[in-house]
Write a protein that holds these residues in place. Structure first.
Motif, PDB file in Angstrom:
ATOM      1  N   THR A 161      33.941 -34.464   4.577  1.00 48.30           N
ATOM      2  CA  THR A 161      35.259 -33.949   4.197  1.00 48.30           C
ATOM      3  C   THR A 161      35.221 -32.455   3.875  1.00 48.30           C
ATOM      4  O   THR A 161      36.271 -31.839   3.677  1.00 48.30           O
ATOM      5  N   LEU A 162      34.026 -31.868   3.812  1.00 42.25           N
ATOM      6  CA  LEU A 162      33.897 -30.460   3.447  1.00 42.25           C
ATOM      7  C   LEU A 162      33.928 -29.538   4.657  1.00 42.25           C
ATOM      8  O   LEU A 162      33.869 -28.316   4.506  1.00 42.25           O
ATOM      9  N   LYS A 163      34.048 -30.105   5.848  1.00 37.24           N
ATOM     10  CA  LYS A 163      34.059 -29.279   7.058  1.00 37.24           C
ATOM     11  C   LYS A 163      35.393 -28.545   7.177  1.00 37.24           C
ATOM     12  O   LYS A 163      36.451 -29.095   6.887  1.00 37.24           O
ATOM     13  N   PRO A 164      35.369 -27.284   7.618  1.00 38.86           N
ATOM     14  CA  PRO A 164      36.621 -26.515   7.739  1.00 38.86           C
ATOM     15  C   PRO A 164      37.447 -26.954   8.938  1.00 38.86           C
ATOM     16  O   PRO A 164      36.919 -27.514   9.905  1.00 38.86           O
ATOM     17  N   THR A 165      38.731 -26.681   8.876  1.00 38.26           N
ATOM     18  CA  THR A 165      39.631 -27.009   9.984  1.00 38.26           C
ATOM     19  C   THR A 165      39.756 -25.851  10.970  1.00 38.26           C
ATOM     20  O   THR A 165      40.222 -26.033  12.093  1.00 38.26           O
ATOM     21  N   LEU A 169      42.814 -19.705   5.365  1.00 35.57           N
ATOM     22  CA  LEU A 169      41.705 -19.397   4.463  1.00 35.57           C
ATOM     23  C   LEU A 169      41.185 -20.693   3.853  1.00 35.57           C
ATOM     24  O   LEU A 169      41.950 -21.449   3.248  1.00 35.57           O
ATOM     25  N   GLU A 170      39.885 -20.937   4.010  1.00 36.66           N
ATOM     26  CA  GLU A 170      39.280 -22.178   3.545  1.00 36.66           C
ATOM     27  C   GLU A 170      37.961 -21.893   2.834  1.00 36.66           C
ATOM     28  O   GLU A 170      37.313 -20.877   3.084  1.00 36.66           O
ATOM     29  N   MET A 171      37.564 -22.820   1.984  1.00 31.79           N
ATOM     30  CA  MET A 171      36.265 -22.739   1.332  1.00 31.79           C
ATOM     31  C   MET A 171      35.342 -23.813   1.900  1.00 31.79           C
ATOM     32  O   MET A 171      35.716 -24.988   1.964  1.00 31.79           O
ATOM     33  N   VAL A 172      34.159 -23.387   2.303  1.00 34.64           N
ATOM     34  CA  VAL A 172      33.148 -24.314   2.794  1.00 34.64           C
ATOM     35  C   VAL A 172      32.020 -24.320   1.769  1.00 34.64           C
ATOM     36  O   VAL A 172      31.276 -23.343   1.645  1.00 34.64           O
ATOM     37  N   PRO A 173      31.877 -25.390   0.993  1.00 38.04           N
ATOM     38  CA  PRO A 173      30.845 -25.403  -0.043  1.00 38.04           C
ATOM     39  C   PRO A 173      29.432 -25.414   0.553  1.00 38.04           C
ATOM     40  O   PRO A 173      29.141 -26.167   1.477  1.00 38.04           O
ATOM     41  N   VAL A 174      28.570 -24.561   0.025  1.00 39.27           N
ATOM     42  CA  VAL A 174      27.130 -24.637   0.305  1.00 39.27           C
ATOM     43  C   VAL A 174      26.512 -25.560  -0.738  1.00 39.27           C
ATOM     44  O   VAL A 174      25.752 -26.470  -0.421  1.00 39.27           O
ATOM     45  N   THR A 175      26.874 -25.325  -2.009  1.00 32.02           N
ATOM     46  CA  THR A 175      26.576 -26.271  -3.080  1.00 32.02           C
ATOM     47  C   THR A 175      27.716 -27.288  -3.120  1.00 32.02           C
ATOM     48  O   THR A 175      28.881 -26.918  -3.066  1.00 32.02           O
ATOM     49  N   HIS A 176      27.377 -28.559  -3.195  1.00 27.92           N
ATOM     50  CA  HIS A 176      28.431 -29.574  -3.194  1.00 27.92           C
ATOM     51  C   HIS A 176      29.351 -29.377  -4.396  1.00 27.92           C
ATOM     52  O   HIS A 176      28.881 -29.181  -5.528  1.00 27.92           O
ATOM     53  N   VAL A 181      26.699 -27.722 -12.261  1.00 29.91           N
ATOM     54  CA  VAL A 181      26.128 -27.913 -13.592  1.00 29.91           C
ATOM     55  C   VAL A 181      26.143 -26.591 -14.345  1.00 29.91           C
ATOM     56  O   VAL A 181      25.826 -25.533 -13.780  1.00 29.91           O
ATOM     57  N   ALA A 182      26.500 -26.643 -15.614  1.00 30.41           N
ATOM     58  CA  ALA A 182      26.544 -25.447 -16.447  1.00 30.41           C
ATOM     59  C   ALA A 182      25.193 -24.756 -16.473  1.00 30.41           C
ATOM     60  O   ALA A 182      24.147 -25.404 -16.588  1.00 30.41           O
ATOM     61  N   GLY A 183      25.197 -23.430 -16.339  1.00 31.63           N
ATOM     62  CA  GLY A 183      23.967 -22.649 -16.361  1.00 31.63           C
ATOM     63  C   GLY A 183      23.283 -22.533 -15.023  1.00 31.63           C
ATOM     64  O   GLY A 183      22.315 -21.775 -14.886  1.00 31.63           O
ATOM     65  N   GLU A 184      23.766 -23.274 -14.014  1.00 31.93           N
ATOM     66  CA  GLU A 184      23.150 -23.223 -12.696  1.00 31.93           C
ATOM     67  C   GLU A 184      24.053 -22.468 -11.711  1.00 31.93           C
ATOM     68  O   GLU A 184      25.270 -22.442 -11.860  1.00 31.93           O
ATOM     69  N   LYS A 185      23.421 -21.877 -10.700  1.00 36.24           N
ATOM     70  CA  LYS A 185      24.174 -21.110  -9.706  1.00 36.24           C
ATOM     71  C   LYS A 185      24.662 -22.022  -8.589  1.00 36.24           C
ATOM     72  O   LYS A 185      23.951 -22.895  -8.118  1.00 36.24           O
ATOM     73  N   ALA A 186      25.904 -21.816  -8.182  1.00 38.22           N
ATOM     74  CA  ALA A 186      26.486 -22.540  -7.054  1.00 38.22           C
ATOM     75  C   ALA A 186      26.945 -21.521  -6.017  1.00 38.22           C
ATOM     76  O   ALA A 186      27.381 -20.425  -6.354  1.00 38.22           O
ATOM     77  N   THR A 187      26.853 -21.890  -4.752  1.00 40.35           N
ATOM     78  CA  THR A 187      27.227 -20.990  -3.664  1.00 40.35           C
ATOM     79  C   THR A 187      28.280 -21.644  -2.780  1.00 40.35           C
ATOM     80  O   THR A 187      28.210 -22.837  -2.482  1.00 40.35           O
ATOM     81  N   PHE A 188      29.269 -20.846  -2.390  1.00 41.93           N
ATOM     82  CA  PHE A 188      30.348 -21.294  -1.518  1.00 41.93           C
ATOM     83  C   PHE A 188      30.551 -20.240  -0.425  1.00 41.93           C
ATOM     84  O   PHE A 188      30.076 -19.109  -0.535  1.00 41.93           O
ATOM     85  N   ARG A 189      31.304 -20.615   0.596  1.00 41.95           N
ATOM     86  CA  ARG A 189      31.592 -19.675   1.682  1.00 41.95           C
ATOM     87  C   ARG A 189      33.080 -19.722   2.007  1.00 41.95           C
ATOM     88  O   ARG A 189      33.649 -20.805   2.155  1.00 41.95           O
ATOM     89  N   LEU A 190      33.703 -18.562   2.120  1.00 42.83           N
ATOM     90  CA  LEU A 190      35.106 -18.482   2.529  1.00 42.83           C
ATOM     91  C   LEU A 190      35.181 -18.206   4.030  1.00 42.83           C
ATOM     92  O   LEU A 190      34.460 -17.356   4.554  1.00 42.83           O
ATOM     93  N   MET A 191      36.080 -18.948   4.690  1.00 40.29           N
ATOM     94  CA  MET A 191      36.296 -18.779   6.124  1.00 40.29           C
ATOM     95  C   MET A 191      37.774 -18.500   6.367  1.00 40.29           C
ATOM     96  O   MET A 191      38.640 -19.087   5.731  1.00 40.29           O
TER      97      MET A 191
END
Length: 269
Positions: A161-165, A169-176, A181-191
């Motif tokens: 369900t995380l695949k872009p259409t 403007l959409e967000m494609v999560p790299v981190t689910h 989690v608090a204190g941890e880094k998460a990465t996302f991608r904008l398309m």
């Protein structure tokens, strides 16, 4: 005026100046984002408000609501309701995996002058040609595309369900988005239209604005691949948003504004 009363008025004025600027934010807020069990339901509130996540401005229209299940099939919302300040609905997580909730809107906005007076119009694309008078001057047209999302997982997270259409403007999560989690880094991608959205400012705002005198927002900028990262300062719900303006409208001589917003939950360590 007595001295104590003067001090009280001064303090009130200072507190008002310290409040965050008013801004209408659209959001979907699930009652939970990570669940497990054989009979799992989620209630979702949907609103447009100044504070996150409180109901004090306007309910969100749910005409363009969609819920995508882990198998890619549409899930039907139940018990849909619209109140004075919020809309709401329930849905059942009948199978394990990640569900994407989305409200996607498209419309046109125009400003122009008619007989020396400033006019504004908002409506659907197919209504634009008849809406603007032939003798109007200084016509400016903007095509608006907005996408508001949230994510809910039952059991083990999935990624279909995380695949872009490839549209808007959409967000494609790299981190689910249900593994934050608090204190941890998460990465996302904008398309944007399926391509990396480079050099786009992303605003991240923690909920609970109503109970603090600072917005506590942070801003990051996407890199060449459209990626951005966030290290969560604490647990709770967060609102992320971004927008892009360009001249790639489907309407001739019109500007385009593409916006994206998502609500995610950050869990404690």
């Amino acid at each position: 005026m007595t001295h104590p009363l003067k001090l009280a008025l001064i303090a009130a004025a200072v507190s008002l100046l310290a409040l965050p600027a008013q801004a209408h934010r659209g959001w979907l807020l699930p009652s939970a984002t990570v669940l497990s069990g054989p009979d799992v339901w989620v209630t979702v509130d949907a609103a447009i408000s100044n504070d996150l996540f409180y109901f004090e401005h306007h309910p969100m229209q749910l005409d363009n609501l969609s819920i995508e299940g882990p198998d890619g099939k549409a899930v039907t919302p139940e018990n849909m309701a619209k109140g004075r300040f919020r809309s709401s609905f329930d849905f059942k997580l009948a199978q394990p995996g990640t569900y994407k909730l989305m409200v996607a809107n498209q419309g046109m906005f125009a400003s122009y002058k008619l007989d020396g007076q400033n006019k504004r119009w908002r409506g659907k694309t197919e209504e634009l040609a008849k809406a603007i008078p032939a003798k109007a001057t200084d016509v400016k047209v903007t095509e608006s595309r907005s996408r508001i999302e949230s994510f809910v997982t039952s059991g083990k997270p999935s990624s279909d369900t995380l695949k872009p259409t490839g549209v808007g403007l959409e967000m494609v999560p790299v981190t689910h988005p249900n593994n934050l989690v608090a204190g941890e880094k998460a990465t996302f991608r904008l398309m944007l239209d399926g391509q990396p959205a480079r050099d786009v400012a992303v605003e991240i705002v923690p909920g609970g604005i109503r109970y603090r005198d600072k917005l506590n927002d942070s801003k990051v900028t996407t890199d060449e691949s459209g990626a951005f990262s966030v290290t969560w300062p604490g647990p709770g719900f967060y609102w992320m948003s971004a927008s892009v303006r360009d001249d790639k409208s489907t309407i001739k001589n019109a500007q385009r504004r593409s916006s994206y917003a998502a609500t995610v939950e950050v869990l404690p360590q």
